[in-house]
Design an enzyme around this catalytic site. Structure first.
Site, PDB file in Angstrom:
ATOM      1  CB  CYS A   1      -0.952  -0.008   1.186  1.00 34.11           C
ATOM      2  SG  CYS A   1      -2.091  -1.393   1.127  1.00 34.11           S
TER       3      CYS A   1
ATOM      4  CG  HIS B   1      -3.226   3.482   2.225  1.00 39.86           C
ATOM      5  ND1 HIS B   1      -3.640   3.118   0.956  1.00 39.86           N
ATOM      6  CD2 HIS B   1      -3.269   2.343   2.977  1.00 39.86           C
ATOM      7  CE1 HIS B   1      -3.913   1.826   0.939  1.00 39.86           C
ATOM      8  NE2 HIS B   1      -3.702   1.336   2.152  1.00 39.86           N
TER       9      HIS B   1
ATOM     10  CG  ASN C   1      -6.521  -0.922   1.162  1.00 42.68           C
ATOM     11  OD1 ASN C   1      -5.819  -0.439   0.276  1.00 42.68           O
ATOM     12  ND2 ASN C   1      -6.021  -1.430   2.274  1.00 42.68           N
TER      13      ASN C   1
END
Ligand code: ACO
EC number: 2.3.1.180
Length: 323
Positions: free
Chosen positions: A113, A250, A280
């Site tokens: 990520c 994020h 996500n």
């Protein structure tokens, strides 16, 4: 001095939208649980004809159009991804070919990520080091392909998509009034590998594997790691949270985003949130959120923007950019 200035942004999402309620017949969960615990309401899921390369290419073309450039103007492509089309060659090279680009070079970066934040930092060094004038930085993922669709604790959290930015060499004075990448801080720590990993790989099982996560454990570490690396970036640039115009974190979990912003003293109205729409999307989450906030007019030329990410490894990092 040379600064890496953002020249264009773009995004691409798979056609299919999967709402929280669509999980209700598949695993024991509910729209209410997912929305309350994560802030996610829907995510996009790639169809058979949509891949990390095709989404990355579409995001790249959108960023080129936004910048008024063509592939001929790009020197380097850096693709942040943990879900490449093939183990090798790098999906960045496939995107380079899809763009009809046969000069320069392209490579993948893998920091899960945090990949986009790592890739922007790398691109900035290529530009400031004089190796490139324009770098296309892409985050593209198809996490739906590595999810265990019978595991309710992970399959509801992730989505597919891609985002891209073009960084271009510009002149700066060295101060924080300059446009471009102003400061960055990256970290990793492998002691936490087991808390978030994929249980397969070419050198171990010979399979692609599935994502495994101890969500509660990741959550426990996330806020502290995110705020540490942001404070390091603030101190490098000599700024405080009040100086920021936009915080683009994020997009893993709305509760992590809220707790981090609160701890740092970043006002709620300065936080860009897209986790409700995209879930996500790992390395694509920051450039996707950026594209949304640029397209709707929130992020304008001259705005001071803080990017942040944390993910598997663990890896984490922050980048401060004046738009
Ligand atoms: N629906 C219903 N119940 C569920 C679901 C679901 N989809 N998933 C888990 N539960 C249950 C659990 O089994 C547990 O039940 P129990 O109490 O009977 O044992 C209960 O809900 C609570 O589970 P927790 O894991 O404690 O829930 P939590 O509030 O921590 O939320 C979540 C889970 C959303 C995963 C959260 O911990 C989180 O967001 N963690 C961080 C994720 C993250 O940021 N990852 C980093 C980036 S990802 C990357 O790098 C690839």
């Amino acid at each position: 001095m040379i600064r890496s200035v953002v020249r264009g942004t773009g995004a691409a999402l798979p056609r299919r939208i999967m709402k929280n309620a669509d999980f209700e017949g598949m695993v024991e969960t509910s729209d209410e649980w997912i929305a309350q615990r994560t802030g996610i309401r829907q995510r996009h899921i790639a169809g058979d004809d949509e891949t990390t390369a095709s989404l990355g290419e579409a995001a790249a073309r959108a960023a080129l159009a936004d910048a008024g450039l063509t592939p001929a103007d790009i020197d380097v492509i850096v693709l942040a991804t943990s879900t490449p089309n093939n183990t090798f060659p790098a999906t960045a090279v496939e995107i380079q070919n899809r763009l009809g680009m046969h000069h320069g070079f392209a490579f993948d970066m893998q920091a899960v990520c945090s990949g986009f934040v790592y890739a922007v930092t790398t691109a900035d060094l290529y530009i400031r080091g004089g190796l490139a004038r324009r770098v296309l930085v892409i985050g593209s993922e198809t996490f739906s392909r590595i999810l265990d669709w019978s595991d309710r604790s992970t399959c509801v959290l992730f989505g597919d998509g891609a985002g891209a930015v073009i960084l271009e060499a510009g002149e700066g004075t060295g101060g924080i009034a300059d446009r471009g990448v102003l400061a960055a801080s990256l970290r990793s720590d492998g002691t936490h590998k087991e808390k978030l990993f994929v249980d397969g790989g070419p050198s171990t099982t010979g399979t692609v594997g599935h994502l495994r996560m101890e969500g509660r454990e990741v959550f426990k570490h996330a806020v502290g790691m995110i705020t540490d690396v942001i404070e390091a970036t603030f101190s490098q640039a000599g700024i405080s949270a009040d100086d920021l115009d936009w915080f683009v974190p994020h997009q893993a979990n709305k509760r992590i985003i809220d707790a981090s912003a609160k701890k740092l003293g970043i006002a709620e109205q300065k936080v860009v949130v897209t986790v409700d729409l995209h879930g996500n999307t790992s390395a694509a989450s920051v450039p996707l959120a950026l594209s949304v906030a640029v397209a709707d007019g929130r992020i304008k030329k001259g705005a001071l923007v803080l990017l942040e990410a944390m993910g598997g490894g663990f890896t984490w990092g922050a980048v401060l950019v004046r738009w």
